[in-house]
Design a protein around this motif. Structure first.
Motif, PDB file in Angstrom:
ATOM      1  N   GLU A  17       0.849  -1.197   0.000  1.00 47.56           N
ATOM      2  CA  GLU A  17       0.000   0.000   0.000  1.00 47.56           C
ATOM      3  C   GLU A  17       0.882   1.244   0.000  1.00 47.56           C
ATOM      4  OE1 GLU A  17      -3.274   2.211   2.834  1.00 47.56           O
ATOM      5  OE2 GLU A  17      -2.819   0.093   3.119  1.00 47.56           O
ATOM      6  N   VAL A  18       0.640   2.090  -0.933  1.00 49.43           N
ATOM      7  CA  VAL A  18       1.423   3.327  -1.010  1.00 49.43           C
ATOM      8  C   VAL A  18       0.758   4.377  -0.131  1.00 49.43           C
ATOM      9  CG1 VAL A  18       2.279   5.137  -2.518  1.00 49.43           C
ATOM     10  CG2 VAL A  18       2.146   2.780  -3.332  1.00 49.43           C
ATOM     11  N   GLN A  19       1.503   4.855   0.820  1.00 44.20           N
ATOM     12  CA  GLN A  19       0.939   5.859   1.723  1.00 44.20           C
ATOM     13  C   GLN A  19       0.955   7.226   1.046  1.00 44.20           C
ATOM     14  OE1 GLN A  19      -0.433   5.515   4.806  1.00 44.20           O
ATOM     15  NE2 GLN A  19      -0.321   3.333   4.334  1.00 44.20           N
ATOM     16  N   PRO A  20      -0.102   7.952   1.177  1.00 41.63           N
ATOM     17  CA  PRO A  20      -0.111   9.319   0.653  1.00 41.63           C
ATOM     18  C   PRO A  20       0.866  10.186   1.445  1.00 41.63           C
ATOM     19  CG  PRO A  20      -2.024   8.944   2.008  1.00 41.63           C
ATOM     20  CD  PRO A  20      -1.335   7.623   1.875  1.00 41.63           C
ATOM     21  N   PRO A  21       1.158  11.402   0.974  1.00 41.64           N
ATOM     22  CA  PRO A  21       2.089  12.278   1.685  1.00 41.64           C
ATOM     23  C   PRO A  21       1.706  12.431   3.143  1.00 41.64           C
ATOM     24  CG  PRO A  21       1.544  13.213  -0.419  1.00 41.64           C
ATOM     25  CD  PRO A  21       0.649  12.040  -0.239  1.00 41.64           C
ATOM     26  N   SER A  22       0.459  12.583   3.406  1.00 36.18           N
ATOM     27  CA  SER A  22      -0.012  12.542   4.785  1.00 36.18           C
ATOM     28  C   SER A  22      -1.457  12.091   4.730  1.00 36.18           C
ATOM     29  CB  SER A  22       0.101  13.916   5.455  1.00 36.18           C
ATOM     30  OG  SER A  22      -0.611  14.866   4.719  1.00 36.18           O
ATOM     31  N   ALA A  23      -1.749  11.131   5.552  1.00 42.23           N
ATOM     32  CA  ALA A  23      -3.089  10.567   5.509  1.00 42.23           C
ATOM     33  C   ALA A  23      -4.121  11.630   5.868  1.00 42.23           C
ATOM     34  CB  ALA A  23      -3.179   9.402   6.483  1.00 42.23           C
ATOM     35  N   ALA A  24      -5.305  11.467   5.293  1.00 40.47           N
ATOM     36  CA  ALA A  24      -6.365  12.422   5.614  1.00 40.47           C
ATOM     37  C   ALA A  24      -6.606  12.414   7.120  1.00 40.47           C
ATOM     38  CB  ALA A  24      -7.630  12.050   4.867  1.00 40.47           C
ATOM     39  N   TRP A  25      -6.778  13.569   7.667  1.00 35.62           N
ATOM     40  CA  TRP A  25      -6.841  13.731   9.113  1.00 35.62           C
ATOM     41  C   TRP A  25      -8.282  13.903   9.528  1.00 35.62           C
ATOM     42  CZ3 TRP A  25      -5.486  12.980  13.733  1.00 35.62           C
ATOM     43  CH2 TRP A  25      -5.717  13.871  14.762  1.00 35.62           C
ATOM     44  N   ARG A  26      -8.774  12.911  10.239  1.00 34.40           N
ATOM     45  CA  ARG A  26     -10.156  12.984  10.724  1.00 34.40           C
ATOM     46  C   ARG A  26     -10.156  12.798  12.227  1.00 34.40           C
ATOM     47  NH1 ARG A  26     -13.026   8.910   6.425  1.00 34.40           N
ATOM     48  NH2 ARG A  26     -12.849  10.209   4.566  1.00 34.40           N
TER      49      ARG A  26
ATOM     50  N   MET B   1      -5.517   4.188   6.939  1.00 35.20           N
ATOM     51  CA  MET B   1      -6.412   4.635   5.868  1.00 35.20           C
ATOM     52  C   MET B   1      -5.759   4.359   4.515  1.00 35.20           C
ATOM     53  SD  MET B   1      -7.838   8.452   5.191  1.00 35.20           S
ATOM     54  CE  MET B   1      -9.002   8.307   6.496  1.00 35.20           C
ATOM     55  N   VAL B   6      -8.273   7.977   1.089  1.00 38.70           N
ATOM     56  CA  VAL B   6      -7.758   9.350   1.105  1.00 38.70           C
ATOM     57  C   VAL B   6      -8.275  10.108  -0.097  1.00 38.70           C
ATOM     58  CG1 VAL B   6      -5.692  10.738   0.918  1.00 38.70           C
ATOM     59  CG2 VAL B   6      -5.709   8.747   2.402  1.00 38.70           C
ATOM     60  N   TRP B 149      -7.362  19.309   5.960  1.00 38.78           N
ATOM     61  CA  TRP B 149      -7.744  17.904   5.981  1.00 38.78           C
ATOM     62  C   TRP B 149      -6.545  16.998   5.887  1.00 38.78           C
ATOM     63  CZ3 TRP B 149      -7.555  14.576   1.637  1.00 38.78           C
ATOM     64  CH2 TRP B 149      -7.225  15.190   0.420  1.00 38.78           C
ATOM     65  N   ARG B 150      -5.379  17.549   5.718  1.00 41.54           N
ATOM     66  CA  ARG B 150      -4.153  16.781   5.908  1.00 41.54           C
ATOM     67  C   ARG B 150      -3.199  17.630   6.723  1.00 41.54           C
ATOM     68  NH1 ARG B 150      -3.710  14.457  -0.186  1.00 41.54           N
ATOM     69  NH2 ARG B 150      -5.240  12.806   0.080  1.00 41.54           N
ATOM     70  N   ARG B 285       8.122  12.085  -0.350  1.00 38.14           N
ATOM     71  CA  ARG B 285       6.941  11.227  -0.223  1.00 38.14           C
ATOM     72  C   ARG B 285       5.922  11.539  -1.308  1.00 38.14           C
ATOM     73  NH1 ARG B 285       4.339  11.424   5.241  1.00 38.14           N
ATOM     74  NH2 ARG B 285       5.151  13.528   5.350  1.00 38.14           N
ATOM     75  N   LEU B 286       5.798  12.823  -1.625  1.00 29.47           N
ATOM     76  CA  LEU B 286       4.855  13.228  -2.664  1.00 29.47           C
ATOM     77  C   LEU B 286       5.273  12.639  -4.007  1.00 29.47           C
ATOM     78  CD1 LEU B 286       2.373  15.098  -2.888  1.00 29.47           C
ATOM     79  CD2 LEU B 286       3.917  16.877  -3.677  1.00 29.47           C
ATOM     80  N   TRP B 289       4.623   8.923  -4.084  1.00 28.86           N
ATOM     81  CA  TRP B 289       3.177   8.690  -4.151  1.00 28.86           C
ATOM     82  C   TRP B 289       2.663   8.935  -5.564  1.00 28.86           C
ATOM     83  CZ3 TRP B 289      -1.216  12.310  -2.509  1.00 28.86           C
ATOM     84  CH2 TRP B 289      -2.404  11.596  -2.381  1.00 28.86           C
TER      85      TRP B 289
END
Lengths: 205, 336
Positions: A17-26, B1, B6, B149-150, B285-286, B289
């Motif tokens: 699984e490729v993690q996004p730059p930062s996971a959405a923050w909820r 997640m 996302v 949101w991030r 990381r960007l 991704w």
């Protein structure tokens, strides 16, 4: 996805699984409400709790027990019954009763005689022609603790003030009593009695 | 997640519920109470100083604060921040923190005097703990709204810097008002305060809160699994920022001007290094991704465009995002 391992066994594995730059923050509701609680509690503690503690630890004015010694600035005195010590004054002694206030200032090293000190203070009043002062002559006396002392009264139409000086030959302390004429008439004897109990604290300079 | 989850989050908009509204309300109410308290405490000084010097002092420190925020923005990857969140951060730092901290610091000093007979030492301990904790809580509240949101280290750093800038501007303004009572020449009073509080204490509160904010953002960015482990390190960062604050306070009260300035400047250098490091990390990381999961790139593309990134880093991100989407997606996403 099928994957062949080093031992030749084929197995099904998930692709990485490729993690996004930062996971959405909820943030959860629990986190939000907990944070509000912590912030409100911390602000309340700082804005109200600490000031309350400051007030609680501040010494309050206290009626001095008759016969007890009150000390500050290297000077001690025994007020008669009913005198109140002002807790806001530190380094000096301030006592009040019935509209009279007595201030006893810290002792200092000096070989000046009490009479000379009182005379010097009287000169200041004599030089002030803006007010009609009635200035008394210095009176010498000794305290119960062996100090030589002198006092002199300065009267205005409204108020009476008496200046005091105490000495043991090496240390000197001054005091002042202020009152209306009526209060002085009532409490003058107590003040004289109090001033006769002035002494220097042992080891103080 | 997962990345797909996302991608499903609308770009640039955070989900907010009653908890978020309550946080905003809490911050507004405490800030408003702080503003009233600050006004009550300053009204007499303002009357004595006169409106001219007061406005001049306010303008000088407002410009100082704007310069601080501009520097932080220029150093960052992102350009888009909700204006209301910036204002909320400034209000929290400027009014809630300054008033509550001022009240608490005075009380601590009084308690120390009453109980221990001395309070000189409290000036480099009490403000350190009280002020930094209040500002950090402000950042945490902003993060929990959530403003964005991030959240990453740079986001936390920005929010911390905003809260710190609000604090520094209002606190320095109040110090200038106090200086008016001892220095009859208003211009001289402003210059002296600007030098002592603005130059010698360069970016002080912005640096302390910025570092703590970066640590908070770093914790949030970790995700639930690794978050607990990062909290301990973030606490250490907070303690280090407090130590920096305490040391500079001590140096200032001891009239050690050069050490004060050197340590303050060192703190700012650390902040810049954190920004540079975080930018490199985020870009790496960007890049990974964008090159590995084209399915969610359109959302990245939308986000990237929405945030108006600045400088080379921004251009890189746009290029990476655009390179990863298909022509059909570009056609679909192109602004009309």
């Amino acid at each position: 996805m099928d994957m062949v391992t080093e031992r030749g066994v084929t197995s099904e594995v998930s692709p990485p699984e490729v993690q996004p730059p930062s996971a959405a923050w909820r943030p959860t509701a629990l986190a939000q409400w907990s944070a509000i609680g912590v912030v409100v509690a911390w602000c309340a503690l700082l804005a109200f709790g600490l000031p309350w503690l400051a007030t609680a630890t501040t010494p309050q004015d206290q009626v001095v027990e008759s016969g007890s010694r009150v000390a500050a600035g290297g000077v001690e005195v025994s007020p008669p019954e009913g005198w109140v010590r002002d807790a806001d004054v530190t380094g000096s002694i301030k006592l009040t009763k019935g509209g009279v206030n007595v201030l006893i200032f810290p002792a200092s090293e000096s070989t000046d005689s009490p009479v000379d000190i009182v005379e010097a203070r009287m000169e200041i009043f004599r030089g002030d022609t803006s007010t009609a002062y009635e200035i008394g002559e210095p009176r010498q006396f000794s305290t119960d603790y062996g100090l030589s002392a002198a006092s002199a009264a300065v009267l205005t139409p409204e108020r009476a003030s008496v200046l005091y000086a105490f000495s043991d030959g090496a240390r000197l302390a001054e005091a002042q009593a202020n009152a209306s004429h009526a209060a002085w008439d009532e409490l003058g004897a107590e003040i004289d009695q109090m001033m006769a109990t002035v002494g220097f604290a042992e080891g103080a300079s | 997640m997962s990345a797909a989850e996302v991608a499903a989050v609308p770009a640039g908009r955070a989900r907010r519920g009653p908890g978020a509204i309550a946080i905003v309300a809490t911050m507004l109410v405490i800030s408003a109470l702080g503003a009233v308290g600050f006004w009550n405490a300053s009204e007499l000084r303002i009357r004595v100083a006169g409106m001219g010097p007061t406005i001049a002092a306010g303008a000088v420190w407002a410009l100082y604060g704007a310069a601080l925020i501009l520097i932080i923005v220029l150093l960052q990857r992102f350009g888009r921040r909700p204006g209301w969140a910036v204002l909320l951060g400034l209000a929290w730092g400027g009014f809630a923190c300054v008033y509550v901290a001022g009240t608490a610091n005075t009380a601590v000093s009084t308690v120390a005097d009453n109980v221990l007979g001395s309070s000189d030492w409290t000036v480099w301990i009490s403000p350190t703990i009280v002020e930094e904790s209040l500002k950090a809580l402000g950042v945490i509240l902003l993060v929990l709204i959530p403003v964005l949101w991030r959240i990453g280290p740079l986001d936390g750093l920005f929010l911390g810097a905003v809260v710190g800038a609000g604090f520094q501007v209002v606190e320095n303004f109040s110090f200038t008002l106090a200086a008016f009572s001892t220095e009859p020449d208003a211009v001289q009073a402003i210059w002296v305060t600007l030098f002592l509080r603005g130059v010698l204490g360069v970016f002080s509160h912005v640096v302390y809160s910025g570092l703590i904010g970066a640590a908070i953002g770093w914790v949030v960015a970790a995700g639930p699994a690794r978050r607990a482990g990062r909290v301990a390190l973030a606490v250490l960062v907070g303690l280090a920022a407090m130590a920096l604050h305490g040391w500079t306070n001590w140096a200032a009260t001891a009239d050690l001007l050069v050490p004060h300035m050197v340590v303050s400047a060192a703190g700012f250098v650390v902040l810049v290094l954190v920004i540079v490091r975080a930018r490199i990390s985020e870009n790496a990381r960007l890049t990974a991704w964008a090159q590995s999961d084209a399915a969610i790139v359109p959302d990245l593309y939308r986000e990237t465009l929405a945030e108006h990134p600045r400088g080379r880093a921004g251009r890189l991100q746009r290029r990476l995002a655009l390179a990863a989407v298909t022509e059909a997606e570009q056609e679909q996403l192109a602004p009309r």
